[in-house]
Design an enzyme around this catalytic site. Structure first.
Site, PDB file in Angstrom:
ATOM      1  N   GLY A 293      32.690  50.785  40.610  1.00 60.52           N
ATOM      2  CA  GLY A 293      33.401  50.337  41.796  1.00 60.52           C
ATOM      3  C   GLY A 293      34.901  50.236  41.533  1.00 60.52           C
ATOM      4  O   GLY A 293      35.452  50.918  40.663  1.00 60.52           O
ATOM      5  N   SER A 294      35.557  49.326  42.235  1.00 60.62           N
ATOM      6  CA  SER A 294      37.016  49.280  42.215  1.00 60.62           C
ATOM      7  C   SER A 294      37.612  48.780  40.911  1.00 60.62           C
ATOM      8  O   SER A 294      38.828  48.900  40.712  1.00 60.62           O
ATOM      9  CB  SER A 294      37.519  48.416  43.369  1.00 60.62           C
ATOM     10  OG  SER A 294      37.241  49.044  44.613  1.00 60.62           O
ATOM     11  N   VAL A 295      36.813  48.194  40.003  1.00 62.02           N
ATOM     12  CA  VAL A 295      37.390  47.815  38.718  1.00 62.02           C
ATOM     13  C   VAL A 295      37.797  49.046  37.915  1.00 62.02           C
ATOM     14  O   VAL A 295      38.543  48.942  36.929  1.00 62.02           O
ATOM     15  CB  VAL A 295      36.420  46.944  37.883  1.00 62.02           C
ATOM     16  CG1 VAL A 295      36.139  45.623  38.573  1.00 62.02           C
ATOM     17  CG2 VAL A 295      35.132  47.683  37.572  1.00 62.02           C
ATOM     18  N   PHE A 296      37.361  50.233  38.368  1.00 63.74           N
ATOM     19  CA  PHE A 296      37.767  51.485  37.716  1.00 63.74           C
ATOM     20  C   PHE A 296      39.184  51.902  38.112  1.00 63.74           C
ATOM     21  O   PHE A 296      39.824  52.675  37.394  1.00 63.74           O
ATOM     22  CB  PHE A 296      36.776  52.597  38.110  1.00 63.74           C
ATOM     23  CG  PHE A 296      37.091  53.947  37.528  1.00 63.74           C
ATOM     24  CD1 PHE A 296      36.660  54.283  36.259  1.00 63.74           C
ATOM     25  CD2 PHE A 296      37.817  54.891  38.241  1.00 63.74           C
ATOM     26  CE1 PHE A 296      36.950  55.525  35.709  1.00 63.74           C
ATOM     27  CE2 PHE A 296      38.107  56.128  37.714  1.00 63.74           C
ATOM     28  CZ  PHE A 296      37.669  56.450  36.442  1.00 63.74           C
TER      29      PHE A 296
END
Length: 615
Positions: A293-296
């Site tokens: 998800g957006s932690v990437f």
């Protein structure tokens, strides 16, 4: 006197020749057995007479970085029988069945074996051993004996269970660090050599030869027991609040890659060994491939800036949605904005990061996946590590680049993702996550220290730019609930879709937060993952508040002074500046130097209520 005839003389000569031939054959045969095969036969004879009784080596303990025991070997006794000496097999089996809470038929079957030694219970409890000893003191249970031995014990129960694993009854590591470092921990068994007679009894007149055992090494972990307690308490409260399927927290020392705390829930008790539920024992933080998800997104931003394609102040126009190869990509709120690349990070813009992925292009995007070690295992010292998966490079389209750039469709393991963002926190240097700090001899000397891999993949300037962009996420973006009064922290929220058998599962998400503190000069990097939370599902709502709580406790424990007061003003300096608690004394955490055994009891406490907060 009659002279023997010629025929008689011939018979005598023939008999004499036969005798001499037999004597020569016998002499030759004796010479063959003595001279040719004598040494071999002597060895075989000794092997028949001599026997070996193994002396188990003491398995080395596992301790935290401060010497607090996490796994130890204690003296224990096994219950065994010589079936040939058991006269009343039925009665003995009935007594043992009652003591051991086992089926009488199973024990009777053991007592009916034609052997001199059979184990009845390898790991009985102290109470069971005491009952057997009491019966024997009264002259009962003839043929039943107690054998001194050792048992592996985990004094903290389920604390750090997923990384410790457990050892079996034969002193062998079966899971976790017990398996990974089994060779170093188990030592070398010794032996007692003696001769026995035809009935199998020791010949007392023959001296015994003793080869002493070599005890195993002590494994010192990077784990800090006090921080592990804080993390596990936070996980317990989070599961209670969110009713999630599972959750995990990993805390890494930014500069070294050493893991200060690793916890997953649900947990198991390693004292149960293989009797515990295998599903609970699975170390999914290294074994499961998950969409990040957006932690990437910080990885994509770091690659874009390092390639010289933009700066944090480069203007960016976000329409809220756009179409790539016939597929529409939208922001989580479908809203657009006019701003800079810093605003792209602050607002967690899917459109923005999809655009950056396409601009990077296939070759550069996949190059940076490799540099951030997302295409191969990290090499963490735990068994069963997997690696992430991406759309094959040669088949990747602009749509694949766009979606992967904001953390969907590609997969990583949680430890891969933690190590990747830690490289940004560590001024551009990737360090191998690890749990073994050093090995010590029984005398306390350092035997050796593992050397984790370290390589610098980003310029310090780019890494610090991304750090500052991530502080904006916490200061004014989707991660405001992760803020820590008195400290500048950086992070990124994440809400990943879940897939089963290649299909998206509606209504199931992994909420996460990945951040570090303080900024500048981070000391720790923390990953929080909450799998299938009920009710609120966004990482900014569910995971970010947990980050805020534990980071505050960790920084106090590490005696990191605040840079400002809760109102944002510069923090006072000098004696007493740390407040009434003082540095190193977060709620529920003993200060460094607290005597062993003084750690607080594990239990429930306050947990931030994330309901109604921003994403």
């Amino acid at each position: 006197m009659a002279v023997p005839g010629r025929a008689t003389r011939r018979r005598i000569v023939a008999l004499l020749a036969l005798y001499l031939a037999a004597a020569a054959g016998l002499t030759g045969r004796i010479a063959y057995w003595q001279l040719v095969r004598g040494e071999e036969l002597s060895r075989k004879g000794e092997a028949i007479r001599r026997t070996e009784s193994r002396i188990r080596a003491h398995r080395g303990p596992i301790v935290d970085r401060n010497g607090q025991p996490l796994a130890v070997t204690v003296t224990a006794e096994a219950i065994w029988a010589n079936p040939r000496d058991v006269e009343d097999k039925e009665g003995t089996a009935a007594i043992l069945a009652a003591i051991l809470q086992r089926d009488k038929a199973d024990i009777l079957q053991l007592l009916q074996k034609q052997t001199y030694h059979v184990y009845i219970a390898r790991r009985p409890t102290e109470a069971q051993v005491a009952q057997v000893r009491a019966y024997k003191a009264r002259g009962e249970l003839k043929g039943i004996e107690l054998e001194p031995g050792a048992r592996r014990v985990y004094p903290e129960g389920d604390l750090a269970a997923h990384i410790l694993g457990f050892a079996g009854i034969d002193n062998q590591g079966l899971e976790g660090l017990e398996l990974r470092y089994d060779e170093q921990l188990r030592g070398k068994d010794g032996a007692v050599l003696y001769e026995k007679d035809a009935r199998g009894y020791q010949i007392p007149e023959v001296p015994r030869a003793i080869e002493p055992p070599v005890p195993g090494l002590t494994l010192v972990l990077t784990i800090d027991k006090s921080l592990q307690l804080v993390v596990e308490q936070a996980l317990d409260r989070t599961l209670d609040l969110t009713q999630a399927r599972r959750a995990a927290i990993m805390v890494m020392e930014t500069a070294t890659g050493g893991l200060l705390a690793v916890a997953a829930r649900p947990a198991f008790d390693p004292n149960l060994g293989g009797q515990s539920d295998p599903a609970l024992r699975r170390m999914w933080l290294v074994a499961d491939q998950l969409s990040p998800g957006s932690v990437f997104k910080p990885v994509t931003m770091a690659a874009y800036l390092e390639e010289g394609l933009g700066t944090p102040t480069t203007p960016f126009s976000d329409p809220g949605c756009f179409v790539v190869l016939g597929e529409q990509i939208c922001n989580w709120n479908h809203r657009g904005f006019q701003g800079t690349l810093t605003d792209v990070m602050r607002n967690s813009s899917n459109v923005g990061f999809a655009t950056l992925g396409i601009r990077l292009g296939r070759d550069r995007f996949y190059k940076w996946l490799d540099r951030f070690n997302l295409t191969r295992p990290t090499g963490i010292d735990l068994p069963g590590e997997a690696r992430g998966a991406q759309v094959p490079r040669e088949r990747a389209t602009d749509l694949d680049l766009a979606v992967q750039a904001f953390g969907q469709t590609l997969t990583v393991t949680p430890v891969q993702m933690l190590a990747a963002v830690n490289a940004i926190a560590n001024d551009g240097c990737w360090v191998q996550p690890h749990l073994a700090l050093e090995f010590r001899t029984p005398e306390g000397e350092v035997a050796f220290r593992p050397q984790p891999v370290r390589r610098c993949i980003l310029s310090p300037e780019t890494a610090r730019q991304v750090q500052q962009m991530m502080t904006e996420v916490v200061r004014a973006g989707t991660g405001r609930s992760a803020a820590v009064p008195g400290h500048e922290v950086a992070g990124k929220t994440g809400t990943a879709e879940k897939f089963e058998r290649g299909r998206k599962v509606e209504g199931k998400y992994i909420a996460s937060f990945l951040g570090f503190a303080p900024v500048p000069n981070p000391r720790v990097t923390v990953l929080i993952m909450i799998d299938e939370p009920q009710g609120l599902t966004y990482g900014g709502q569910v995971a970010a508040p947990v980050f805020s709580q534990i980071i505050g406790d960790i920084l106090r424990y590490l005696e990191v002074p605040p840079t400002s007061d809760p109102g944002g003003n510069p923090a006072p300096s000098g004696p007493g500046a740390g407040g009434t608690q003082g540095p190193g004394a977060p709620a529920g955490v003993p200060a460094p130097g607290t005597p062993a055994g003084a750690a607080p009891a594990r239990g429930r406490g306050r947990v931030p209520d994330p309901r109604g907060r921003a994403l």
